[in-house]
Every structure is written in structure tokens, then in C-alpha cells.
Design an enzyme around this catalytic site. Structure first.
Site, short mmCIF file in Angstrom:
data_model
loop_
_atom_site.label_atom_id
_atom_site.label_comp_id
_atom_site.label_asym_id
_atom_site.label_seq_id
_atom_site.Cartn_x
_atom_site.Cartn_y
_atom_site.Cartn_z
N ASN A 10 1.09 7.48 2.82
CA ASN A 10 1.84 6.58 3.71
C ASN A 10 3.32 6.91 3.78
OD1 ASN A 10 -0.46 5.22 4.40
ND2 ASN A 10 -0.18 3.58 2.92
N ASP A 33 0.83 -1.21 0.00
CA ASP A 33 0.00 0.00 0.00
C ASP A 33 0.87 1.26 0.00
OD1 ASP A 33 -2.38 1.37 -0.16
OD2 ASP A 33 -2.77 1.33 2.00
N LYS A 66 1.76 4.69 -1.06
CA LYS A 66 1.08 5.86 -1.60
C LYS A 66 1.59 7.08 -0.87
CE LYS A 66 -2.97 5.12 1.33
NZ LYS A 66 -4.42 4.95 1.34
#
Length: 143
Positions: free
Chosen positions: A31, A26, A28
Site C-alpha cells: 500500500n 492496513d 503494508k
């Protein structure tokens, strides 16, 4: 660029220096957090997974817009999936656009697809220009 470089080094640690390797799944821009001195930290390891021995596994996790095509369509994850997602983060930095922007026209909503189309258009324009410049285009197309 220091933020992008720091985030890339963090991914390198996860993928190459940790044994067994870890797939974040994940990556992105939300993050990648910044400390007070603007040092980037990769966060949100809730969906992270140990990389399978063969290099690729299955399971669909991630955020649409950052997700690699093979993850979205085939549910196949690997270290390459994280690298694709990081590439989308870099495109966000370079273009100043969001990975997914529903306020834009349909063909411009998905950043990675829009950039792919843009590069294809530039490539074809350059191809046509170079062949026109050398006066080879009509002869080339008639062969």
C-alpha cells in the site's frame, strides 16, 4: 531511505495534521506506491477510519503479519496500530524479508516475531559476555 521517510511523513499527516485524525488500518508495503520520481504515496484507504475521541477504538482490519498484536487479539485499534504496521514495513526494508513467509521454518515465518526473538538472543548473549568479561557472572547468579 527516502521512500521510508516519505511514507512516515504521510502517516504523520494522517495522524497528527488532519483533524480529526485518520487511522489507515492496513499499512503494508503493497500500500505504499511510488511515483515516477520514486516519491512514496500511501494508498488503499478502504479500511481507514477516523480516530475515536478517546484515542482507541475497536474493529479488526488489516493484513496478518503487519497487524499489531492488540489488533489481532483484542480488536483494539489506534494510531499506534498504524505505527506498528509501519515498523514491520521498515523491517522488510532492512532485512529484505516478507512480513509473512510460509516457505520459512515455523519460528521464522512471522518477521516481527523473528526479529523480537533475534534481539532477545543478542541481548542475552551480550549480557552473558559482559558479565563473563568482568568475571561477575558466577557471583551474580549465586546471590
Amino acid at each position: 531511505m527516502n521512500i521510508a521517510l516519505g511514507a512516515a511523513k504521510a502517516l504523520e499527516r494522517l495522524h497528527l495534521q488532519v483533524n480529526p485524525s485518520i487511522i489507515h488500518r492496513d499499512i503494508k508495503s503493497d500500500n505504499i506506491l511510488l511515483c515516477l520520481d520514486f516519491e512514496p504515496k500511501v494508498s488503499d484507504f478502504g479500511s481507514a477510519k477516523i480516530a475515536p475521541a478517546g484515542g482507541a477504538g475497536s474493529g479488526q482490519v488489516g493484513t496478518f503479519g503487519y497487524m499489531a498484536p492488540e489488533v489481532a487479539f483484542c480488536k483494539s485499534i489506534s494510531i499506534r496500530s498504524d505505527i506498528y504496521s509501519f515498523g514491520v514495513v521498515l523491517l522488510e526494508l532492512i532485512t529484505g524479508r516478507k512480513a509473512m513467509d510460509s516457505k520459512r521454518q515455523d519460528e521464522e515465518q512471522h518477521l516481527a516475531s523473528w526479529v523480537r526473538f533475534l534481539f532477545l538472543a543478542i541481548y542475552l548473549t551480550l549480557f552473558y559476555f559482559l558479565f563473563s568479561l568482568f568475571n561477575c557472572l558466577p557471583r551474580y547468579l549465586t546471590r
